[in-house]
Design a protein around this motif. Sequence first.
Motif, PDB file in Angstrom:
ATOM      1  N   TYR A 271      71.352  50.415 -30.986  1.00 14.73           N
ATOM      2  CA  TYR A 271      72.430  50.349 -32.304  1.00 14.73           C
ATOM      3  C   TYR A 271      72.303  50.476 -33.602  1.00 14.73           C
ATOM      4  O   TYR A 271      72.587  51.231 -34.375  1.00 14.73           O
ATOM      5  CB  TYR A 271      73.066  49.003 -31.090  1.00 14.73           C
ATOM      6  CG  TYR A 271      75.045  49.286 -32.340  1.00 14.73           C
ATOM      7  CD1 TYR A 271      75.024  50.520 -30.801  1.00 14.73           C
ATOM      8  CD2 TYR A 271      75.232  48.714 -32.801  1.00 14.73           C
ATOM      9  CE1 TYR A 271      76.602  50.842 -31.467  1.00 14.73           C
ATOM     10  CE2 TYR A 271      76.631  49.377 -33.625  1.00 14.73           C
ATOM     11  CZ  TYR A 271      77.001  49.782 -33.085  1.00 14.73           C
ATOM     12  OH  TYR A 271      78.078  50.354 -32.903  1.00 14.73           O
TER      13      TYR A 271
ATOM     14  N   LEU B 260      73.939  58.116 -29.889  1.00 12.54           N
ATOM     15  CA  LEU B 260      74.343  56.776 -29.380  1.00 12.54           C
ATOM     16  C   LEU B 260      74.439  57.315 -27.809  1.00 12.54           C
ATOM     17  O   LEU B 260      73.713  55.962 -26.702  1.00 12.54           O
ATOM     18  CB  LEU B 260      75.822  56.412 -28.990  1.00 12.54           C
ATOM     19  CG  LEU B 260      76.430  55.517 -30.345  1.00 12.54           C
ATOM     20  CD1 LEU B 260      77.343  54.960 -30.140  1.00 12.54           C
ATOM     21  CD2 LEU B 260      75.572  53.923 -30.069  1.00 12.54           C
TER      22      LEU B 260
ATOM     23  N   ALA C  35      80.292  50.487 -27.418  1.00 12.88           N
ATOM     24  CA  ALA C  35      79.992  51.167 -28.583  1.00 12.88           C
ATOM     25  C   ALA C  35      80.379  52.572 -28.757  1.00 12.88           C
ATOM     26  O   ALA C  35      80.930  53.146 -29.845  1.00 12.88           O
ATOM     27  CB  ALA C  35      78.604  51.792 -27.962  1.00 12.88           C
TER      28      ALA C  35
END
Length: 222
Positions: free
Chosen positions: A169, A197, A101
């Motif tokens: 996410y 995140l 990510a």
Amino acid sequence: MGGMGEELDEELPLRERKKRATRQRISDIATGLFVDRGFDAVPVAEVARVAGVSAMTVFNYFPRKEDLFLDRIPQAVELVAVAVRERRPDETPLAALHRLAIRLLEERHPLSGVGERFLPFWRTVIASPALRARAREGVEEVERSLAEALAGTGVPDPHLLAALTVAAYRTVFVTSARRLLAGDPVQEVARDHRRCLESAFGALERMVPEEPAATRRDDRSG
């Protein structure tokens, strides 16, 4: 929105590289037409004509019209599975997904949700019920792929963990996209995106017991 796995193209046989190039060209042409005139206003036959191929060829590469525009779904499905299955030694699946990510964010990858050049794409999706529905299906496909990859890693209830990870996410992604559409500065959004995140994956890690070291070794041996 760009093709999948461009960084690996040089490692592929010539025939496969040509197929990917054709797929990418068709998608790029379709994307331009959809952004200019709206997804529902452009038939597949017109995409084929502008691309210089038959409608059958278009459907050979993209089973559904929506896939012409949402062509990153297969890449997302592949990326999450590869991140888990090819993670570093002694790295948990969540840590590998966290690292993925952050990499997508740093690269300003379309799948990160952060970047000014993606605004026309999001506006087109928002304006089309068909694209919104396909995007939801794409999220489900990513979740299934992740659950399958997690199944052999020793984590408890891989389906639940996959659902929670994808939901977290998606929440960060959508929040950042909405802020950019509202005109917030990209650097500010990117900074907050990274912070969110870190918070999301931190919370997920606290929910999952330590993965057995033996499992970390064994799940990739077969």
